[in-house]
Design an enzyme around this catalytic site. Structure first.
Site, mmCIF file in Angstrom:
data_model
loop_
_atom_site.group_PDB
_atom_site.id
_atom_site.type_symbol
_atom_site.label_atom_id
_atom_site.label_comp_id
_atom_site.label_asym_id
_atom_site.label_seq_id
_atom_site.Cartn_x
_atom_site.Cartn_y
_atom_site.Cartn_z
ATOM 1 N N TYR A 181 0.774 -1.346 -0.003
ATOM 2 C CA TYR A 181 -0.098 -0.102 0.061
ATOM 3 C C TYR A 181 0.899 1.291 0.164
ATOM 4 O O TYR A 181 1.885 1.207 0.685
ATOM 5 C CB TYR A 181 -0.821 0.163 1.139
ATOM 6 C CG TYR A 181 -2.024 -0.801 1.187
ATOM 7 C CD1 TYR A 181 -3.203 -0.252 0.896
ATOM 8 C CD2 TYR A 181 -2.035 -2.265 1.894
ATOM 9 C CE1 TYR A 181 -4.421 -1.249 0.895
ATOM 10 C CE2 TYR A 181 -2.927 -3.134 1.845
ATOM 11 C CZ TYR A 181 -4.157 -2.660 1.334
ATOM 12 O OH TYR A 181 -5.230 -3.525 1.299
ATOM 13 N N TYR A 202 -0.612 -10.319 0.499
ATOM 14 C CA TYR A 202 0.478 -9.726 1.234
ATOM 15 C C TYR A 202 0.306 -10.151 2.744
ATOM 16 O O TYR A 202 -0.925 -10.465 3.136
ATOM 17 C CB TYR A 202 0.584 -8.285 1.316
ATOM 18 C CG TYR A 202 -0.892 -7.352 1.816
ATOM 19 C CD1 TYR A 202 -0.997 -7.279 3.222
ATOM 20 C CD2 TYR A 202 -1.722 -7.058 0.862
ATOM 21 C CE1 TYR A 202 -2.210 -6.739 3.731
ATOM 22 C CE2 TYR A 202 -2.754 -6.457 1.410
ATOM 23 C CZ TYR A 202 -3.056 -6.335 2.756
ATOM 24 O OH TYR A 202 -4.221 -5.737 3.483
ATOM 25 N N ARG A 218 -3.225 -11.772 3.689
ATOM 26 C CA ARG A 218 -4.485 -11.424 2.808
ATOM 27 C C ARG A 218 -4.694 -11.992 1.542
ATOM 28 O O ARG A 218 -3.801 -11.681 0.828
ATOM 29 C CB ARG A 218 -4.571 -9.833 2.949
ATOM 30 C CG ARG A 218 -4.700 -9.117 4.147
ATOM 31 C CD ARG A 218 -5.739 -9.299 5.154
ATOM 32 N NE ARG A 218 -7.131 -9.844 4.724
ATOM 33 C CZ ARG A 218 -7.975 -9.096 4.296
ATOM 34 N NH1 ARG A 218 -7.632 -7.744 4.332
ATOM 35 N NH2 ARG A 218 -9.085 -9.579 3.910
ATOM 36 N N HIS A 278 -7.394 -8.243 -2.512
ATOM 37 C CA HIS A 278 -8.701 -7.569 -2.191
ATOM 38 C C HIS A 278 -8.584 -6.301 -2.559
ATOM 39 O O HIS A 278 -7.964 -5.394 -2.693
ATOM 40 C CB HIS A 278 -9.218 -7.665 -0.834
ATOM 41 C CG HIS A 278 -8.337 -7.121 -0.037
ATOM 42 N ND1 HIS A 278 -6.901 -7.778 0.524
ATOM 43 C CD2 HIS A 278 -8.304 -5.909 0.747
ATOM 44 C CE1 HIS A 278 -6.505 -6.761 1.552
ATOM 45 N NE2 HIS A 278 -7.299 -5.903 1.525
ATOM 46 N N HIS A 282 -10.817 -2.687 -1.364
ATOM 47 C CA HIS A 282 -11.757 -2.131 -0.418
ATOM 48 C C HIS A 282 -12.713 -1.135 -0.957
ATOM 49 O O HIS A 282 -12.414 -0.572 -1.952
ATOM 50 C CB HIS A 282 -11.001 -1.204 0.735
ATOM 51 C CG HIS A 282 -9.917 -1.903 1.532
ATOM 52 N ND1 HIS A 282 -10.163 -2.640 2.823
ATOM 53 C CD2 HIS A 282 -8.573 -2.325 1.215
ATOM 54 C CE1 HIS A 282 -9.205 -3.168 3.275
ATOM 55 N NE2 HIS A 282 -8.243 -3.047 2.522
#
Lengths: 201, 244
Positions: free
Chosen positions: B110, B149, B159, B162, B164
């Protein structure tokens, strides 16, 4: 019965700022350089200007530094700036909706807003002035709804339908911000002795 | 004139929503309220909400491949278009609704000061976008498929890939944040955040399907993801009909 199921909620996670407050997240000048919801007063808004601040605290009393908070409230006259408001036209200089992140170091949040007017409850009783609050963060699976009432509105608070529904005065007090003239302060406790009352709206 | 109050929303069906405390997802331990929620009626403050149908949108707000990229360049990763419909539980399209999205880059990193994962940042990828739904509730945005990640949850936790989603409806009580997963990802079934949802069908509805009909040859693959917000309470008359 409704035909479809609501989509399941998932946590906003620790990086919610990227999507909801990209300018705060230092993504450069996304969306014109201003994060949505950070300015609730967009002109000569009517009513009393106030600041509402506080923290969101976990079960060990540590402030959340990664929470995102949204508020939704009536204008000074008790009207909502929304297409589904049918009682009259809300103040066009006040959005009624605010979004802020808890400070990354201290966990403090602050909304610069207008003291809301009283809004009738479905049964016709008047609610005390209040602000709807919604909190998301890492570790919160489903966004939490609660309310912020005002400590200098004791008479209205005493007859408010939701505060009365809570019953226990100590529990109801978890929703009431302390007043210092035009500044209001509230700590939201996710757990513990002072756990805030959260609402299934 | 007696103003018509918007119909209240149907009570939320908590059997398909994750409970607050889900110990396998460790962050909930100190952040889950332990008292039951207080069910309250819907008044004006719950049935109304902020609506963004007239929000001026930038040309690239719905294009994460380009909206952070140096002109002439683009984000690295599998190019995808994510599309679907925003409906309420009564199958009514929710139009003019704001959907905000955020995600990791193709390496699973991120663009956030608190993310220190080994995978590098992509200088051409911010990971932030938004779109308004059309009159029929449809939406679409372009992005790159995010990577899985690792995350600190006490074990070897990864995770699933995905995206959000933050979704506004017509009323504040409909406010929803969720995550979209990808068909065929083996991490979905292993994830403690996904498994916070107590209903496997509800989990499955968060998994986007490859959509070859919207896939553009030699350009970009499509994934379909429909989102459902709470519907309105049935009228007294309809309740009576059901009771017969």
């Amino acid at each position: 019965m409704s035909g479809l199921h609501e989509s399941a909620s998932q946590t906003a996670g620790p990086y919610v700022h990227i999507g909801c407050m990209p300018n705060l997240a230092a993504l450069g000048a996304m969306y014109g350089g201003t994060d949505l919801g950070t300015e609730m007063i967009t002109g000569e808004a009517q009513g009393q200007r106030i600041a509402v601040g506080g923290r969101v605290l976990d079960g060990k009393g540590a402030p959340l530094t990664d929470a995102l908070l949204e508020i939704w409230q009536a204008d000074h006259a008790g009207l909502f700036n929304s297409p589904s408001e049918t009682r009259g036209a809300a103040d066009p200089a006040f959005t009624g909706w605010g979004r802020q992140a808890a400070d990354g170091q201290t966990g403090r949040f602050r909304f610069d807003t207008i003291k809301p007017g009283r809004v009738p409850w479905p049964d016709g009783r008047l609610q005390a002035p209040h602000i709807g609050l919604w909190i998301v963060a890492r570790g919160i699976n489903l966004g939490l709804h609660t309310r912020i009432y005002f400590g200098d509105e004791a008479e209205a608070n005493a007859e408010d339908p939701v505060l009365r529904q809570i019953g226990d005065p100590a529990r109801a007090a978890t929703l009431i911000a302390t007043a210092d003239r035009d500044r209001y302060s509230i700590d939201v406790y996710l757990q513990g002795e002072n756990e805030t009352v959260f609402l299934d709206v | 004139m007696n103003p018509t109050r918007p119909k209240p929303f149907a009570p939320r069906d908590h059997s398909i929503q994750p409970p607050a405390l889900t110990p396998a997802y460790r962050s909930t331990a100190l952040r889950a309220p332990l008292q039951p929620l207080l069910r309250v009626e819907n008044g004006w403050g719950e049935t109304t909400g902020p609506v963004f149908g007239h929000l001026p949108m930038g040309d690239l707000d719905d294009d994460l491949i380009l909206n952070y990229a140096t002109p002439g360049q683009s984000a690295i990763g599998p190019r995808i278009v994510v599309h679907g419909r925003l409906l309420d539980q009564d199958s009514r399209p929710v139009s003019g609704a704001l959907i905000e999205v955020w995600q990791a880059n193709a390496g699973g990193r991120y663009r956030h000061k608190n993310d220190g994962y080994l995978a590098p940042l992509d200088p051409n990828f911010g990971g932030c976008g938004r779109v308004l739904t059309g009159a029929d509730g449809t939406y679409a945005f372009r992005t790159i498929q995010p990577g899985p990640y690792p995350w600190p949850n006490g074990g070897n936790d990864w995770r699933p890939a995905h995206i959000h989603f933050s979704v506004f409806g017509e009323g504040f009580a409909q406010r929803l944040i969720t995550q979209m997963y990808f068909e065929g990802d083996p991490h979905v079934a292993l994830c403690p955040i996904v498994n916070a949802i107590p209903d496997t069908a509800a989990t499955d509805r968060l998994v986007a399907r490859l959509d070859m009909d919207r896939t553009l040859p030699m350009d970009i693959r499509a994934y379909r993801f429909d989102i459902v917000l709470r519907g309105r309470q049935a009228t007294v008359f309809e309740n009576r009909m059901e009771g017969i």
